[in-house]
Scaffold this active site. Structure first.
Site, PDB file in Angstrom:
ATOM      1  N   SER A  17       0.808  -1.223   0.000  1.00  0.00           N
ATOM      2  CA  SER A  17       0.000   0.000   0.000  1.00  0.00           C
ATOM      3  C   SER A  17       0.845   1.279   0.000  1.00  0.00           C
ATOM      4  CB  SER A  17      -0.975   0.001   1.176  1.00  0.00           C
ATOM      5  OG  SER A  17      -1.915  -1.029   1.006  1.00  0.00           O
ATOM      6  N   LYS A  66      -9.705  -5.690  10.605  1.00  0.00           N
ATOM      7  CA  LYS A  66     -10.777  -5.280   9.700  1.00  0.00           C
ATOM      8  C   LYS A  66     -12.168  -5.381  10.320  1.00  0.00           C
ATOM      9  CE  LYS A  66      -9.189  -5.986   5.049  1.00  0.00           C
ATOM     10  NZ  LYS A  66      -9.347  -6.833   3.856  1.00  0.00           N
ATOM     11  N   ASP A 101     -12.992  -3.582  -0.890  1.00  0.00           N
ATOM     12  CA  ASP A 101     -12.620  -4.872  -1.483  1.00  0.00           C
ATOM     13  C   ASP A 101     -13.642  -5.326  -2.525  1.00  0.00           C
ATOM     14  OD1 ASP A 101     -10.293  -5.171  -0.015  1.00  0.00           O
ATOM     15  OD2 ASP A 101     -11.281  -6.203   1.645  1.00  0.00           O
TER      16      ASP A 101
END
Ligand code: ATR
Length: 271
Positions: A17, A66, A101
């Site tokens: 990232s 998450k 996602d």
């Protein structure tokens, strides 16, 4: 003044990232920098509140936070609700949790396959990545079959797909030699990550048109080599990764993400 963006997770050392977002900032001419922050489970709430207080531009969230980060969001996007996980935090006065996602998978599928309606899709795995894949496939009008080592998790995902209006089926990995009966096969398990293992061999795949591997380390997995041998089009996992990152950038900046540059930077970092 330089804006700061980042990623929270544990571990974060090998994340692509920073490379892809910093490449994007440079192309967009933004005075901004993206950092990876290792944050332990007990510190997630402090990290989110601290980031908001410091005026951080936006955060990505990765494993293992998450799900737990949802407790620290003031609101959630529809995709974050459906998936039950957040990978992007937007600081907009409050803290909004998004999940890019699903959109990353949808864009990658659209780019590589085109229109998916009526496609018969096989998903191997039923973890977090599979959830995003199944939601994207169901929304695009695919018939979805989920096979997983733990069959109950496959059943739950098939149920989720039916809830979104798709025809869906499930089973155990012992059924995986049927892969050739499907148009599109997607591996979402970690099998093949930094190893030469594969759940499918060429003989299982023959008849399928596309094989996606969500694994991108290595880029060319044994599964994708088997796919080529079987005459299927192989698609590596980097596109999905880059496109979910690009969607995070769009949320934070409202600007068109330079996907090509982001992908080139990530591909180069993978070597
Ligand atoms: P992610 O967020 O990357 O999807 P995850 O939620 O931990 O990670 O899911 C990992 C997936 O890989 C699961 O479907 C897991 O199967 P189980 O649900 O039975 O655990 C699958 N997986 C991991 N190692 C595997 C192996 N050696 N053989 C088959 N499936 C495996």
């Amino acid at each position: 003044m330089e804006e700061v963006y980042g990623l929270i997770g544990d571990p974060v050392e090998h994340s692509l990232s920073p490379v892809m977002h910093n490449a994007a900032f440079s192309v967009l001419g933004m005075e901004a920098r993206y950092h990876a922050f290792r944050v332990e489970g007990a510190e997630v709430g402090d990290a989110v509140r601290g980031a908001a207080a410091l005026g951080i531009g936006g955060l990505n969230v990765t494993i293992p936070h998450k799900r737990s980060v949802m407790d620290h969001c003031d609101s959630l996007s529809d995709d974050a609700e459906v998936i039950g996980a957040v990978n992007t935090l937007e600081f907009d006065g409050g803290v909004t949790g998004h999940n890019t996602d699903v959109e990353g998978v949808r864009l990658a599928l659209e780019r590589e396959v085109g229109d998916l309606s009526g496609t018969r899709a096989l998903v191997l795995g039923a973890g977090g990545a599979a959830r995003a894949v199944v939601v994207a496939l169901a929304r695009e009008g695919c018939e979805v079959t989920v096979l997983n080592r733990t069959v109950e998790k496959a059943a739950d995902l098939a149920e989720l797909a039916r809830g979104l209006g798709a025809e869906a089926d499930h089973g155990g990995l012992d059924e995986r030699s049927r892969a050739g009966e499907f148009d599109l096969v997607i591996n979402t398990t970690s099998v093949g990550m930094e190893s030469d293992e594969t759940l499918l061999e060429a003989g299982d795949i023959e008849g399928a048109s596309y094989v996606f591997d969500a694994v991108y380390r290595p880029l060319e997995t044994r599964l994708l080599r088997e796919a080529v041998e079987a005459g299927a089009t192989p698609v590596d996992g980097l596109g999905m990764l880059v496109l979910q990152g690009a969607e995070s950038l769009r949320i934070w900046t409202d600007r068109e993400p330079p996907v090509g540059e982001m992908e080139r930077a990530a591909r180069k970092a993978l070597g």
